[in-house]
Design a protein around this motif. Structure first.
Motif, mmCIF file in Angstrom:
data_model
loop_
_atom_site.group_PDB
_atom_site.id
_atom_site.type_symbol
_atom_site.label_atom_id
_atom_site.label_comp_id
_atom_site.label_asym_id
_atom_site.label_seq_id
_atom_site.Cartn_x
_atom_site.Cartn_y
_atom_site.Cartn_z
ATOM 1 N N GLU A 1 0.819 -1.203 0.000
ATOM 2 C CA GLU A 1 0.000 0.000 0.000
ATOM 3 C C GLU A 1 0.856 1.257 0.000
ATOM 4 O O GLU A 1 0.402 2.342 -0.301
ATOM 5 C CB GLU A 1 -0.927 0.004 1.233
ATOM 6 C CG GLU A 1 -1.913 -1.136 1.275
ATOM 7 C CD GLU A 1 -2.920 -1.092 0.145
ATOM 8 O OE1 GLU A 1 -3.058 -0.049 -0.510
ATOM 9 O OE2 GLU A 1 -3.575 -2.094 -0.094
ATOM 10 N N THR B 1 -10.666 -3.299 -2.548
ATOM 11 C CA THR B 1 -9.853 -2.172 -3.032
ATOM 12 C C THR B 1 -9.230 -2.503 -4.381
ATOM 13 O O THR B 1 -9.192 -1.665 -5.281
ATOM 14 C CB THR B 1 -8.747 -1.841 -2.011
ATOM 15 O OG1 THR B 1 -9.354 -1.513 -0.753
ATOM 16 C CG2 THR B 1 -7.918 -0.655 -2.477
ATOM 17 N N ARG B 2 -8.720 -3.742 -4.540
ATOM 18 C CA ARG B 2 -8.130 -4.144 -5.819
ATOM 19 C C ARG B 2 -9.171 -4.084 -6.933
ATOM 20 O O ARG B 2 -8.922 -3.576 -8.018
ATOM 21 C CB ARG B 2 -7.599 -5.576 -5.732
ATOM 22 C CG ARG B 2 -6.421 -5.767 -4.842
ATOM 23 C CD ARG B 2 -5.153 -5.133 -5.389
ATOM 24 N NE ARG B 2 -4.132 -5.195 -4.367
ATOM 25 C CZ ARG B 2 -4.009 -4.331 -3.393
ATOM 26 N NH1 ARG B 2 -4.833 -3.306 -3.307
ATOM 27 N NH2 ARG B 2 -3.039 -4.447 -2.503
ATOM 28 N N SER C 1 -11.281 0.219 -6.344
ATOM 29 C CA SER C 1 -10.485 1.457 -6.322
ATOM 30 C C SER C 1 -9.291 1.395 -7.262
ATOM 31 O O SER C 1 -9.049 2.316 -8.047
ATOM 32 C CB SER C 1 -10.013 1.752 -4.892
ATOM 33 O OG SER C 1 -11.118 1.901 -4.026
ATOM 34 N N ASP C 2 -8.515 0.297 -7.189
ATOM 35 C CA ASP C 2 -7.322 0.197 -8.032
ATOM 36 C C ASP C 2 -7.685 0.166 -9.513
ATOM 37 O O ASP C 2 -7.022 0.803 -10.338
ATOM 38 C CB ASP C 2 -6.519 -1.057 -7.672
ATOM 39 C CG ASP C 2 -5.702 -0.871 -6.404
ATOM 40 O OD1 ASP C 2 -5.473 0.289 -6.032
ATOM 41 O OD2 ASP C 2 -5.302 -1.865 -5.791
ATOM 42 N N THR D 1 -8.692 3.586 -10.711
ATOM 43 C CA THR D 1 -7.546 4.480 -10.905
ATOM 44 C C THR D 1 -7.028 4.401 -12.334
ATOM 45 O O THR D 1 -6.522 5.390 -12.880
ATOM 46 C CB THR D 1 -6.421 4.115 -9.910
ATOM 47 O OG1 THR D 1 -6.916 4.249 -8.582
ATOM 48 C CG2 THR D 1 -5.217 5.032 -10.082
ATOM 49 N N ARG E 1 -4.482 6.389 -0.074
ATOM 50 C CA ARG E 1 -4.798 5.050 -0.555
ATOM 51 C C ARG E 1 -4.744 4.035 0.580
ATOM 52 O O ARG E 1 -5.598 3.149 0.687
ATOM 53 C CB ARG E 1 -3.813 4.657 -1.659
ATOM 54 C CG ARG E 1 -4.178 3.351 -2.339
ATOM 55 C CD ARG E 1 -3.322 3.078 -3.557
ATOM 56 N NE ARG E 1 -1.934 2.992 -3.208
ATOM 57 C CZ ARG E 1 -1.010 3.889 -3.569
ATOM 58 N NH1 ARG E 1 -1.361 4.943 -4.283
ATOM 59 N NH2 ARG E 1 0.250 3.749 -3.228
ATOM 60 N N SER F 1 -1.203 0.868 -9.164
ATOM 61 C CA SER F 1 -2.437 0.075 -9.175
ATOM 62 C C SER F 1 -2.345 -1.057 -10.185
ATOM 63 O O SER F 1 -2.745 -2.193 -9.906
ATOM 64 C CB SER F 1 -3.639 0.975 -9.502
ATOM 65 O OG SER F 1 -3.851 1.935 -8.489
ATOM 66 N N THR F 2 -1.810 -0.752 -11.373
ATOM 67 C CA THR F 2 -1.661 -1.791 -12.401
ATOM 68 C C THR F 2 -0.724 -2.885 -11.926
ATOM 69 O O THR F 2 -0.973 -4.076 -12.158
ATOM 70 C CB THR F 2 -1.126 -1.176 -13.703
ATOM 71 O OG1 THR F 2 -1.977 -0.102 -14.113
ATOM 72 C CG2 THR F 2 -1.062 -2.209 -14.807
ATOM 73 N N ARG G 1 -0.176 -3.873 -8.852
ATOM 74 C CA ARG G 1 -0.853 -4.726 -7.869
ATOM 75 C C ARG G 1 -1.860 -5.646 -8.554
ATOM 76 O O ARG G 1 -1.990 -6.818 -8.207
ATOM 77 C CB ARG G 1 -1.551 -3.855 -6.817
ATOM 78 C CG ARG G 1 -0.591 -3.127 -5.891
ATOM 79 C CD ARG G 1 -1.303 -2.720 -4.628
ATOM 80 N NE ARG G 1 -2.351 -1.755 -4.912
ATOM 81 C CZ ARG G 1 -2.248 -0.450 -4.715
ATOM 82 N NH1 ARG G 1 -1.109 0.041 -4.282
ATOM 83 N NH2 ARG G 1 -3.256 0.355 -4.956
#
Length: 586
Positions: A4, A129-130, A133-134, A137, A200, A317-318, A320
């Motif tokens: 994170e 979140t993955r 939110s991710d 993004t 985040r 984000s990508t 993760r």
């Protein structure tokens, strides 16, 4: 490092190439977007040049007829810029939404394929979140990321070239404040990057806390912990607020500073340009154009900091998301063996299993169940009984040994086919916020309404379901909260039976129901077990006395096995357990 808090590199070409793979199905529109952004950059210097020409060569000459022509040209350029801006905004947004739709679908399909071990080690809030939110993004990467950065840089290069071509002295003065602007932009970028990471992290913590505590709200209220949990949430929410306020503060400082630096550049141009106008070395139109050039030049610089941070957050984000998509550690390998019918023979050969490393919960487990037989597992809590059935359905994979169904290793079976032939009824029943019909069929179009009703009648719950408002279309709400524990258990039993499995697994399936409901289930079992292999786990020994084989498990090992009478005669673990339960019943 905690993922994170990773900031990542701005231009991670490996990740950008992978991201382009998602764009590939829409590459025609992607290249069109690139062309539109380049066109927008090329149109930017036109308006100042037209203003300069109009002031010096039209207004200065008193040619009002040509003034009308120039106004029409400028209006045409403005309309063209508006069309290009609209196309840019719409196309980048369209592309971003289609790409994140595809990524989100692919990510969810991946999550569906993961072993239960992954979910044991990963907070649900982080997965939310993955997935939300991710992935969201990434939409900003297309609207404000690479293509927009390339357009801004091209616009800066074109404006600098035009400025120096027009008047190198005014150009040098206009750009004299650039070092200060670049320094302030760099400082802002670093500060806001740290702030974004904090935001985040706070969002992930909020997601995890809210999801977990809403799910366990009954425990919170049972123990009267509402105030304590509210204070915990307030603390986490305060961290989220402070992280956002810090980012707001950086924006509040940066933009006025950038405006001041831009204003200083304009002031210098006006001061120097006025002297040159007096000396007749520079025209009034040229000075006016440079004032406009400065505004056009500094605006992309101000936005570049934001765009770089947006791109950087998108890269993180990508990264993760790709790590989750590429992970093979928790992915179940799928075989191809899918026979039309199964006999239902089950065999464990020297099976060892550990949830973590070599902390084995099952040690050298071996047994065989012939087709149509019933085997029961008993033992203390934590002995490893549930682990055995989890391995049979490949919810987890074994460390050593082999598990065979009809003489074929379970790893060679097509996973969906294997699990459709193993009907599982768990102690902890989960129902989705949906109709009873959809909770039974789980959306499987191969299961007809008539087949579902037939299974419900065999279990003995058809009349109960019909009495509900809407019958099989009754919405049970989240986790089946509008039904009793026994009713949920019966519906889960129908859910297992409607697949017509060759192997039935009951994991403490009657431990949470009343005597009357248990009797209904036992009657259904007597009918449905005919011609099927049954694996039963139960604390109530009275429910398994008719089993062909009873296996006693203790500390991950098989310590006894035989039928009910044989085990009682041995005066061992099973006999002691039976006498203890008999005393409790007396």
């Amino acid at each position: 490092m905690n993922e994170e808090h990773k900031s990542g590199r701005i231009f991670d070409w490996a990740i950008l190439r992978r991201l382009y793979d998602f764009v590939r199905p829409y590459q025609g529109r992607f290249y069109l977007l690139i062309g539109i952004i380049m066109l927008a950059a090329c149109l930017a210097p036109l308006t100042p040049l037209l203003i300069r020409y109009t002031i010096d060569n039209v207004i200065g000459m008193g040619d009002y007829q040509q003034l009308t022509v120039m106004l029409a040209i400028m209006i045409g350029v403005l309309v063209m810029q508006a069309i290009v801006q609209f196309s840019n905004t719409y196309l980048s947004g369209w592309l971003g939404q289609y790409v994140i739709r595809d990524i989100r679908v692919q990510l969810y399909r991946k999550i569906l394929q993961l072993r239960l071990k992954f979910f044991d080690n990963t907070p649900i809030g982080r997965l939310v979140t993955r997935s939300i939110s991710d992935v969201e993004t990434l939409a900003d990467v297309f609207s404000e990321g690479m293509a927009a950065i390339a357009g801004d840089i091209l616009q800066l290069v074109l404006i600098i070239g035009v400025m120096f071509y027009t008047d190198w002295r005014l150009a040098a003065i206009s750009l004299s404040t650039i070092p200060l602007m670049l320094f302030s932009t760099y400082v802002f970028k670093e500060k806001i990057k740290k702030s974004f990471n904090e935001v985040r992290t706070a969002v992930a913590n909020l997601n995890s806390f809210v999801q977990e505590h809403i799910t366990g709200m009954n425990i919170v209220q049972i123990f009267g912990s509402e105030q304590i949990e509210a204070e915990k949430f307030q603390e986490i929410n305060n961290e989220h607020r402070q992280a956002n306020i810090r980012s707001i503060w950086y924006y509040s400082v940066y933009y006025p500073v950038a405006d001041i630096i831009s204003a200083v550049a304009v002031g210098l141009v006006v001061w120097y340009g006025a002297k040159q106008i007096i000396n007749a070395d520079v025209t009034f139109g040229t000075v006016t154009a440079f004032v406009m050039f400065i505004n056009l030049f500094f605006r992309p610089i101000r936005m570049l900091a934001d765009r770089f941070n947006t791109l950087q957050m998108g890269i993180v984000s990508t990264d993760r998301i790709l790590k989750l998509l590429d992970s093979d550690e928790f992915t179940l390998n799928n075989g191809t063996h899918a026979p039309a019918t199964l006999r239902g023979e089950v065999e464990f050969n020297h099976v060892w299993f550990a949830y973590n490393n070599e902390d084995y919960v099952l040690r050298d487990i071996s047994f065989r169940v012939s087709a149509g037989e019933t085997v029961a597992f008993v033992g203390a809590t934590g002995a490893g009984k549930s682990s055995i059935i989890n391995l049979l359905s490949r919810f987890y994979d074994i460390n050593k040994g082999e598990i065979l169904v009809d003489g074929v290793d379970v790893h060679e079976y097509e996973l969906g086919h294997l699990r459709r032939n193993i009907g599982v009824v768990l102690q902890d029943v989960f129902l989705f916020s949906d109709t009873i019909e959809n909770n039974i069929t789980l959306g499987d179009k191969r299961i007809s309404h008539e087949k579902m009703v037939e299974a419900a009648k065999l279990v003995g719950v058809h009349d109960f379901i019909e009495r509900l408002p809407g019958g099989y279309q009754y919405n049970v709400m989240e986790r089946g909260s509008t039904l009793s524990v026994g009713q949920r258990q019966l519906i889960s039993f129908v859910r297992a039976m409607v697949q017509d499995p060759k192997i039935i697994v009951l994991d403490e399936a009657t431990s949470s129901v009343d005597t009357e409901t248990e009797e209904m289930i036992q009657n259904a079992i007597s009918t449905l077990m005919k011609g099927r292999t049954a694996i039963v786990i139960a604390h109530r020994l009275s429910t398994i006395q008719k089993a062909n084989n009873i296996i006693v498990v203790d500390k991950g090992r098989i310590v006894e096995q035989g039928n009910h009478e044989e085990l009682l005669q041995r005066e061992g673990f099973y006999a002691n357990l039976y006498r203890m339960q008999y005393k409790e019943m007396v």
